[in-house]
Design an enzyme around this catalytic site. Sequence first.
Site, PDB file in Angstrom:
ATOM      1  N   ARG A  85      10.522  -4.211  -9.921  1.00 55.22           N
ATOM      2  CA  ARG A  85       9.218  -4.206 -10.440  1.00 55.22           C
ATOM      3  C   ARG A  85       9.217  -3.524 -11.783  1.00 55.22           C
ATOM      4  O   ARG A  85       9.686  -2.712 -11.946  1.00 55.22           O
ATOM      5  CB  ARG A  85       8.393  -3.101  -9.307  1.00 55.22           C
ATOM      6  CG  ARG A  85       7.171  -2.745 -10.047  1.00 55.22           C
ATOM      7  CD  ARG A  85       5.925  -3.343  -9.580  1.00 55.22           C
ATOM      8  NE  ARG A  85       4.597  -2.811  -9.946  1.00 55.22           N
ATOM      9  CZ  ARG A  85       3.448  -2.512  -9.506  1.00 55.22           C
ATOM     10  NH1 ARG A  85       3.709  -2.013  -8.101  1.00 55.22           N
ATOM     11  NH2 ARG A  85       2.586  -2.093 -10.126  1.00 55.22           N
ATOM     12  N   ARG A  95       3.040  -9.385 -10.215  1.00 54.66           N
ATOM     13  CA  ARG A  95       4.001  -8.355  -9.843  1.00 54.66           C
ATOM     14  C   ARG A  95       5.010  -8.873  -8.674  1.00 54.66           C
ATOM     15  O   ARG A  95       4.491  -9.744  -7.928  1.00 54.66           O
ATOM     16  CB  ARG A  95       3.308  -7.145  -9.263  1.00 54.66           C
ATOM     17  CG  ARG A  95       2.218  -7.382  -8.168  1.00 54.66           C
ATOM     18  CD  ARG A  95       0.951  -6.703  -8.338  1.00 54.66           C
ATOM     19  NE  ARG A  95       0.304  -6.372  -9.405  1.00 54.66           N
ATOM     20  CZ  ARG A  95      -0.066  -5.504 -10.036  1.00 54.66           C
ATOM     21  NH1 ARG A  95       0.029  -4.472  -9.430  1.00 54.66           N
ATOM     22  NH2 ARG A  95      -0.925  -5.329 -11.093  1.00 54.66           N
ATOM     23  N   ASP A  98       4.312  -4.874  -4.790  1.00 51.31           N
ATOM     24  CA  ASP A  98       3.328  -3.611  -4.756  1.00 51.31           C
ATOM     25  C   ASP A  98       3.390  -3.022  -3.489  1.00 51.31           C
ATOM     26  O   ASP A  98       3.286  -3.896  -2.269  1.00 51.31           O
ATOM     27  CB  ASP A  98       1.773  -4.211  -5.029  1.00 51.31           C
ATOM     28  CG  ASP A  98       1.002  -3.613  -5.738  1.00 51.31           C
ATOM     29  OD1 ASP A  98       1.566  -2.611  -6.409  1.00 51.31           O
ATOM     30  OD2 ASP A  98      -0.086  -4.022  -6.227  1.00 51.31           O
ATOM     31  N   ASP A 100       1.306  -0.313  -1.501  1.00 53.34           N
ATOM     32  CA  ASP A 100       0.117   0.748  -1.291  1.00 53.34           C
ATOM     33  C   ASP A 100       0.083   1.414  -0.336  1.00 53.34           C
ATOM     34  O   ASP A 100       0.088   0.793   0.844  1.00 53.34           O
ATOM     35  CB  ASP A 100      -1.122  -0.074  -1.710  1.00 53.34           C
ATOM     36  CG  ASP A 100      -1.074  -0.689  -3.010  1.00 53.34           C
ATOM     37  OD1 ASP A 100      -0.481  -0.079  -3.996  1.00 53.34           O
ATOM     38  OD2 ASP A 100      -1.983  -1.566  -3.124  1.00 53.34           O
TER      39      ASP A 100
HETATM   40  N1  ROI Z   1      -4.545  -9.939  -5.630  1.00 49.41           N
HETATM   41  C1  ROI Z   1      -4.236 -10.214  -4.227  1.00 49.41           C
HETATM   42  N2  ROI Z   1      -4.700 -11.437  -3.556  1.00 49.41           N
HETATM   43  N3  ROI Z   1      -3.281  -9.540  -3.651  1.00 49.41           N
HETATM   44  C2  ROI Z   1      -2.796  -8.691  -4.127  1.00 49.41           C
HETATM   45  O1  ROI Z   1      -1.909  -7.834  -3.511  1.00 49.41           O
HETATM   46  C3  ROI Z   1      -3.133  -8.231  -5.335  1.00 49.41           C
HETATM   47  N4  ROI Z   1      -2.363  -7.070  -5.949  1.00 49.41           N
HETATM   48  C4  ROI Z   1      -3.064  -6.713  -7.162  1.00 49.41           C
HETATM   49  C5  ROI Z   1      -4.184  -7.222  -7.919  1.00 49.41           C
HETATM   50  C6  ROI Z   1      -3.647  -7.545  -9.154  1.00 49.41           C
HETATM   51  C7  ROI Z   1      -5.159  -6.409  -8.079  1.00 49.41           C
HETATM   52  N5  ROI Z   1      -4.575  -8.578  -7.280  1.00 49.41           N
HETATM   53  C8  ROI Z   1      -4.054  -8.843  -6.126  1.00 49.41           C
HETATM   54  O2  ROI Z   1      -2.542  -5.649  -7.518  1.00 49.41           O
END
Ligand code: ROI
Length: 169
Positions: A85, A95, A98, A100
């Site tokens: 990343r 990315r 991610d 979270d």
């Molecule tokens: N959009 C989708 N569909 N899925 C994600 O995990 C995701 N993650 C993000 C942003 C860029 C907001 N858009 C995303 O961080």
Amino acid sequence: MTAHTCYIGLGSNLSQPAEQLHQAVNSMAQIELTTVRKCSSLYSSKPMGPQDQPDYVNAVVEIETNLTPHALLAAMQKIELDQGRVRKGQRWGPRTLDLDILLFGNQVIESQDLTIPHVGMKSREFVLFPLHEIAPDLVLPCGNSLIFVLNSVSRNGLVKFEQDVKSEC
Ligand code: ROI
């Protein structure tokens, strides 16, 4: 030490996204004091944010951990970095991975680097539908049931495309 049930949202839209998610779950299983309990299917989702980027692959996993919220955050950030990343300038850009922390037990945390429940989770179909798949009876710290929140969002093209993010789940 108290064990907490936590939910982690996973997302990727670069460098073989499905593989990124599989790898991330394998790495999560290696985190100290932490067990991976449940994994949702993989979902394909339309990008939230700039539309000139590939579709995302998303999933949610349930873990049980004895780590503190900040230690868990550090462990997630290490996995993100290990998988290449790079934090670039573009807000909401593509990315490789991610991770979270969506929920940490029933805790509400608002510190400089960590907000739980995750900001925006209640409006994101790519979080709510996979979360509902593995925790249909969940009640959020705000007191609303997940199903109530889920009923207020549209699927927005979200498609389930693979059974489990990790075969062992
Ligand atoms: N959009 C989708 N569909 N899925 C994600 O995990 C995701 N993650 C993000 C942003 C860029 C907001 N858009 C995303 O961080």
